[in-house]
Design an enzyme around this catalytic site. Structure first.
Site, PDB file in Angstrom:
ATOM      1  CB  CYS A   1      58.732  41.039  45.492  1.00  0.00           C
ATOM      2  SG  CYS A   1      60.510  41.716  45.686  1.00  0.00           S
TER       3      CYS A   1
ATOM      4  CE  LYS B   1      79.126  46.698  47.842  1.00  0.00           C
ATOM      5  NZ  LYS B   1      78.148  47.314  47.229  1.00  0.00           N
TER       6      LYS B   1
ATOM      7  CB  CYS C   1      60.166  38.262  47.857  1.00  0.00           C
ATOM      8  SG  CYS C   1      61.109  37.985  46.561  1.00  0.00           S
TER       9      CYS C   1
ATOM     10  CB  CYS D   1      60.755  40.532  42.055  1.00  0.00           C
ATOM     11  SG  CYS D   1      61.700  39.411  42.920  1.00  0.00           S
TER      12      CYS D   1
END
Ligand code: MSP
Length: 500
Positions: free
Chosen positions: A125, A299, A143, A128
């Protein structure tokens, strides 16, 4: 006693947000509390600046990774005083001193025979910066944290022989049941270990943005090894000309979010063992702040609580209080502006602010601004019995939320005491003068003790109040309820938490 506490170091490829503020504030509460207890405290925070995500973000913005890191590290550094966090040092993993020490420690891991070169193929990932093992991967090869599709990476790596530490890690967990807290996280970490450890990548060859592997300069260290070591390297150079390592290592507490549990509770102690270094005492794993709707803050969902907006509207103390009050430390919790407003009005303005202003106003009106040097009320004193010890014991276990609740119960108790004693009635009759003295002395004392205990949570408001009470000392010794009022002179106090 030395008390060394750390936050994670934050990635510079994103903007500082509420999640970062949350960890930093909780850590600061503990650091401040321990200083009040006279402990020798060192509080570290900082930024994690190497690795692929930073290199990628820089590339996308057409700047060098160093430029991006410099720019964004400033934002994280600027956030610290805004939160009133009292860190003793701010580490950046691009510091030359950090990098040199990372090389030194990992060279030792290499010399001790815990590294080897091999081919790595695995599901990676990029967000990460982590290869995922089988039982972590979500359906559709995704992930577990970012839910993005993992990439199949194959490359020549140096490996760290994590599997060699299986037994020693199991022994560590058996002997130190509070190595990872709270217990549910201990179980999670332990089951990761007992399910069988695989060796992990220690270096990357493709990547240039990182700390060079000293015995094979074509490689840089995998960013997590560089990052975790910050906790150790910082002590070597935080104070020019002085090495604080012996004084503060091993760390007392690493405070982290649950997303980075595996790195801190499995990889990190193994790495330290491999380098012959002592293991930290505790890793406290807190939960995630969620949007008011209980979903992950994002968001696009429009459910993000902006720490800067809370501070602009209600002040830093209110943000600190709200986050410690509304979310059980260790669990996930929903947060939002409505809840901030509600707690501000009901608890800060009404419970605490009102207790402060009416106590001071009554001392001013009925006793010319002097706290009567009269015996305090044993009945109220009894409600404070053992409070300081209980709060201290809870904070020894990093239970910032429960400790705050203990304090708040006393605020409510004092407000009830005002109603029960009705000083305005006592003031009408000269025959009840000594009862009024006792009431006012007790209220001033209760308020003082509460404020000393709250100082770690809300440093600015409590200091204003303690100054107004004529008792500015915040050392924990002062958090015992005194048998007499003390005869101090109070001074006028502007509302601590004015209506917004
Ligand atoms: N750079 C790594 C950590 C290296 S430590 C040796 C990293 N950085 S990060 O910027 O992603 O910060 C992660 C940390 O920020 C979490 O562990 C947690 O402390 C905090 N939080 C980020 N988002 C959060 C929430 N939504 N809720 C609570 N805390 C969160 O991982």
């Amino acid at each position: 006693m030395s008390y060394y506490i750390t936050t994670p170091i934050y990635y510079v490829n994103a903007q500082p947000h509420l999640g970062h503020a949350y960890t930093t504030i909780a850590t600061d509460v503990l650091a401040r509390h321990m200083r009040q207890r006279g402990e020798d405290v060192f509080f570290l925070t900082g930024t994690d600046e190497h690795g692929e995500p930073v290199a990628d973000a820089a590339h996308a913005q057409g700047v060098t990774p160093q430029e991006l890191a410099d720019r964004n590290a400033e934002r994280f550094k600027a956030l610290v005083p805004v939160l009133d966090a009292s860190n003793d040092f701010f580490i950046r993993t691009t510091d030359a001193e950090h990098q040199r020490r990372v090389q030194e420690v990992l060279q030792r891991v290499h010399d001790n025979g815990f590294t080897y070169k091999g081919m790595y193929e695995g599901w990676y990932c990029p967000r990460c910066a982590d290869f995922k093992v089988e039982n972590e991967i979500l359906e559709g090869n995704r992930c577990p944290i970012h839910e993005i599709v993992l990439e199949l990476h194959q490359e020549e790596n140096w490996f760290f022989a994590l599997s060699a530490f299986q037994e020693r890690l199991e022994a560590l967990y058996a002997e130190h049941r509070d190595f990872v807290m709270p217990p549910a996280r201990y179980n999670e970490a332990l089951s990761f270990i007992t399910s069988g450890l695989q060796d992990i990548s220690l270096s990357r060859k493709r990547l240039k943005w990182g700390v060079t592997v000293p015995w094979d300069p074509e490689h840089v260290f995998y960013v997590w090894f560089d990052a975790l070591l910050n906790y150790y390297t910082a002590l070597g150079y935080a104070r020019p000309g002085e090495d604080l390592t012996d004084r503060f290592w091993p760390a007392t507490y690493h405070i982290i979010g649950k997303d980075i549990l595996k790195f801190h509770t499995v990889f990190w102690p193994a790495m330290l063992m491999a380098a012959d270094l002592a293991i930290p005492h505790h890793v406290f794993v807190h939960g995630f702040l969620l949007g008011a709707d209980g979903r992950k803050m994002s968001k696009s969902l429009g459910n993000v609580l902006d720490p800067f907006q809370v501070i602009d509207q209600f002040g830093t103390d209110a943000l600190r209080f709200y986050l410690m009050r509304d979310v059980a430390f260790g669990a996930d919790g929903a947060v939002g502006m409505e809840a901030v407003t509600a707690r501000y009005e009901a608890e800060l303005a009404n419970d605490y602010g009102n207790l402060a202003s009416r106590s001071i106003a009554m001392i001013t009106r009925y006793r010319d601004g002097v706290v009567p040097d009269a015996p305090t009320d044993p009945a109220l004193a009894a409600e404070f019995d053992g409070l300081c010890e209980r709060v201290s014991a809870l904070l020894d276990r990093a239970e910032v939320h429960t400790a705050l609740e203990e304090i708040w119960l006393r605020i409510r108790r004092c407000n009830r005491y005002v109603e029960e004693r009705a000083p305005w009635t006592l003031a009408r009759d000269p025959a009840t003068a000594s009862q009024l003295d006792q009431t006012l002395a007790s209220l001033a004392e209760g308020l003082r003790v509460i404020s000393v205990l709250l100082a770690a949570y809300m440093p600015t408001s409590t200091s204003r109040l303690l100054d107004a009470l004529g008792a500015p000392d915040t050392s924990i010794a002062g958090a015992a309820f005194a048998p007499t009022g003390g005869g101090r002179t109070v001074s006028p106090l502007e509302p601590l938490f004015p209506k917004r």
